[in-house]
Design an enzyme around this catalytic site. Structure first.
Site, PDB file in Angstrom:
ATOM      1  N   ASP A 165       0.795  -1.227   0.006  1.00 15.40           N
ATOM      2  CA  ASP A 165       0.083   0.007  -0.343  1.00 15.40           C
ATOM      3  C   ASP A 165       0.932   1.259  -0.115  1.00 15.40           C
ATOM      4  O   ASP A 165       1.602   1.504   0.679  1.00 15.40           O
ATOM      5  CB  ASP A 165      -1.260   0.328   0.950  1.00 15.40           C
ATOM      6  N   LYS A 228      -6.978   3.282  -2.867  1.00 14.57           N
ATOM      7  CA  LYS A 228      -7.328   2.894  -1.930  1.00 14.57           C
ATOM      8  C   LYS A 228      -7.864   5.208  -1.660  1.00 14.57           C
ATOM      9  O   LYS A 228      -6.756   5.698  -1.600  1.00 14.57           O
ATOM     10  CB  LYS A 228      -6.182   2.694  -1.374  1.00 14.57           C
ATOM     11  N   LYS A 264     -10.066   0.117  -3.027  1.00 13.38           N
ATOM     12  CA  LYS A 264     -10.428  -0.110  -1.202  1.00 13.38           C
ATOM     13  C   LYS A 264     -10.541   1.256  -0.809  1.00 13.38           C
ATOM     14  O   LYS A 264      -9.233   2.567   0.138  1.00 13.38           O
ATOM     15  CB  LYS A 264      -8.521  -0.627  -0.587  1.00 13.38           C
TER      16      LYS A 264
END
Length: 328
Positions: A165, A228, A264
């Site tokens: 991430d 995300k 996400k």
């Protein structure tokens, strides 16, 4: 109005091709707009138009568990805390409840930790198919020198992280330097190798929904496997308007390239009813295929506890105290 019962909860292998990215198309990016008032109206009406009850609600909550990136990102993290979190990831709900619901092997989607905790998480999850995700690239601000952020990615992959991430440089979005954002994304994608990369936009710091839409598109052009919302450390994290904006960017990218990019939402999703709203919106905008762990994750820590309470109520008819469902 009820949403459809979700398809199989069990995480069967899915093999979508990874997003290879594409050349930066500034003309396409500049055409991207966001009608903020319309987006906010659409998001505001969702909770009232999508409701699920009883067996249907239990099925959707079980689906949500399979999509959680169970997360601990605290300055006082220890290997012991990470091992406890991984034990919860392997057995997210009591065996008795899962047996009664017919899903004894249910697990979460991944465990997300800081780089230093990757080896402990990998060891604790050995023998499962639960991947370890590492937050990287100077998380959460992303302001360390680029070569150090790239090196951090490489070290996390070498330690066993199967997902990375990364955080983008928000200043590139705020100053309209889309070439710099694209180049940064391409370099980080290359550093991840076989590990899937989730690009954290920190949407609460991007100023406008138009910036969110454009940053989403540029990161996908740069090869992000997921986009995300947040690090969870910003003042404003995941919201339904931001989610709608990002989902439509994903849909446009899929329409143009044929490539499916994951989504996400992270930060502030702590209640079971919130997860249901996000699932309904994803299904409405992208369809059932995106309701699988290779294309949808929730970045959360406390969400699992509330879902577990709701499932226990569904099975027993009584709510348990929240302290009985501690995560770590």
């Amino acid at each position: 109005m009820q949403i459809d019962r979700p398809q199989a909860i069990a995480k069967a292998p899915l093999h979508e091709p990874r997003n290879p990215g594409m050349p930066l198309d500034l003309d396409w990016m500049r055409r991207v707009q966001a009608n903020t008032s319309a987006i906010e109206r659409r998001a505001a009406t969702l909770p009232g138009r999508r409701s699920v009850k009883k067996d249907w609600q239990a099925a959707w909550l079980l689906k949500a568990i399979s999509l959680i990136d169970l997360t601990t990102l605290s300055g006082d993290d220890t290997e012991g805390r990470v091992r406890r979190l991984c034990a919860k990831a392997r057995q997210p709900v009591s065996r008795e409840i899962l047996d009664k619901l017919g899903l004894p092997g249910l697990t979460v989607g991944a465990v997300c930790v800081y780089h230093d905790m990757v080896p402990a998480a990998v060891a604790a999850l050995r023998g499962t198919d639960i991947p370890v995700a590492a937050v990287s690239t100077g998380f959460p601000a992303g302001l360390s020198p680029l070569h150090l952020r790239i090196a951090e990615i490489g070290e996390s992959v070498a330690a066993g992280a199967r997902e990375i991430d990364i955080v983008i440089s928000r200043r590139h979005v705020l100053t309209g330097n889309w070439q710099a954002l694209y180049d940064e994304m391409r370099e980080m994608r290359a550093a991840c190798g076989e590990a899937h990369v989730k690009a954290i936009l920190a949407t609460g710091e991007l100023g406008t929904l138009r910036n969110v839409a454009r940053a989403s598109l540029v990161c996908m052009m740069g090869g992000a496997d997921f986009i995300k919302t947040s690090t969870g450390k910003e003042g404003v994290n995941a919201t339904l308007p931001v989610t709608l904006t990002m989902l439509r960017a994903i849909r446009d990218y899929n329409d143009a390239t044929g490539i499916k990019v994951g989504y996400k939402p992270a930060g502030g999703i702590s209640k079971a009813k919130d997860a249901l709203n996000y699932l309904a919106l994803v299904k409405d905008e992208l369809g059932s295929r995106w309701l699988q762990p290779d294309l949808l994750r929730f970045g959360a820590s406390s969400l699992l506890g509330d879902i577990e309470r709701q499932l226990e109520h569904h099975v027993t008819g009584a709510y348990s105290a929240s302290w009985r469902h501690a995560l770590a």
